[in-house]
Write a protein that holds these residues in place. Structure first.
Motif, PDB file in Angstrom:
ATOM      1  N   ASN A 135      -9.364  15.175   7.177  1.00 14.03           N
ATOM      2  CA  ASN A 135      -9.674  13.947   7.894  1.00 14.03           C
ATOM      3  C   ASN A 135      -8.962  13.827   9.225  1.00 14.03           C
ATOM      4  N   HIS A 136      -9.530  12.962  10.059  1.00 15.03           N
ATOM      5  CA  HIS A 136      -8.856  12.457  11.242  1.00 15.03           C
ATOM      6  C   HIS A 136      -8.370  11.071  10.840  1.00 15.03           C
ATOM      7  N   CYS A 137      -7.143  10.711  11.193  1.00 13.68           N
ATOM      8  CA  CYS A 137      -6.618   9.382  10.865  1.00 13.68           C
ATOM      9  C   CYS A 137      -6.239   8.667  12.148  1.00 13.68           C
ATOM     10  N   SER A 156      -4.823  14.745  12.684  1.00 12.38           N
ATOM     11  CA  SER A 156      -5.856  15.492  11.956  1.00 12.38           C
ATOM     12  C   SER A 156      -5.181  16.297  10.852  1.00 12.38           C
ATOM     13  N   TYR A 157      -5.738  16.219   9.626  1.00 19.29           N
ATOM     14  CA  TYR A 157      -5.015  16.717   8.459  1.00 19.29           C
ATOM     15  C   TYR A 157      -5.906  17.416   7.435  1.00 19.29           C
ATOM     16  N   VAL A 164     -14.243  13.009   7.255  1.00 20.46           N
ATOM     17  CA  VAL A 164     -14.121  11.567   7.415  1.00 20.46           C
ATOM     18  C   VAL A 164     -13.100  11.213   8.492  1.00 20.46           C
ATOM     19  N   VAL A 165     -13.208   9.969   8.937  1.00 19.18           N
ATOM     20  CA  VAL A 165     -12.209   9.341   9.797  1.00 19.18           C
ATOM     21  C   VAL A 165     -11.633   8.191   8.996  1.00 19.18           C
ATOM     22  N   THR A 166     -10.312   8.151   8.886  1.00 24.17           N
ATOM     23  CA  THR A 166      -9.663   7.043   8.187  1.00 24.17           C
ATOM     24  C   THR A 166      -9.009   6.117   9.204  1.00 24.17           C
ATOM     25  N   TYR A 167      -8.853   4.876   8.814  1.00 22.16           N
ATOM     26  CA  TYR A 167      -8.298   3.825   9.659  1.00 22.16           C
ATOM     27  C   TYR A 167      -9.077   3.656  10.954  1.00 22.16           C
TER      28      TYR A 167
END
Length: 141
Positions: A26-28, A43-44, A112-115
């Motif tokens: 994801n990207h956060c 990015s993780y 996904v993108v979080t936050y």
């Protein structure tokens, strides 16, 4: 191509090798990731079992409470300061590595993108990714 995910810090003092594929990529866009990265997001890749990720070298840890109150432990190289991985006090098994720390960063495949609720207007994410307002329930919550 190797099935191992390998990487480390900028100076090479800290290295890791993951034996399994990531369970979450994801990207956060949370404020913590923005401040630590100096950009609009982090990015993780998250791996299910810390035991499957061999780490060599010495890291320094920094602890911070996430929005949900759980403590995240950020580990960075004691020599060059590069952020390398994160662990979580409430969930001892998952381990999350920074995508740019991979030896082959092209292996990062975010889904996904979080936050997204914290997104900065100048940091636009790929439009095809599912965006969550916060962190969805799961391994890195």
């Amino acid at each position: 191509m190797s099935t191992l995910y390998t990487g480390g810090c900028a100076c090479g003092a800290v290295r890791y090798e993951a034996k399994a594929a990531p369970i979450f990529e994801n990207h956060c866009q949370c404020r913590d990731c923005q401040k630590r990265s100096g950009t609009g997001h982090g990015s993780y890749l998250t791996f299910a079992a810390r035991a499957d990720v061999a780490i060599t070298g010495t890291t320094t840890d920094w602890r911070i409470a996430a929005d949900n109150g759980n403590v995240k432990i950020h580990s960075f190289c004691s020599v060059c300061g590069t952020p390398v991985y994160l662990t979580y006090t409430a969930m001892p098994d998952p381990i999350t590595v920074h995508a740019a720390s991979l030896d082959d960063p092209s292996r990062f495949n975010p889904t996904v993108v979080t936050y997204g609720s914290r997104a900065l207007p100048w940091d636009r994410m790929e439009t095809g990714l599912t965006t969550f307002e916060k962190m969805p329930p799961g391994p890195a919550s």
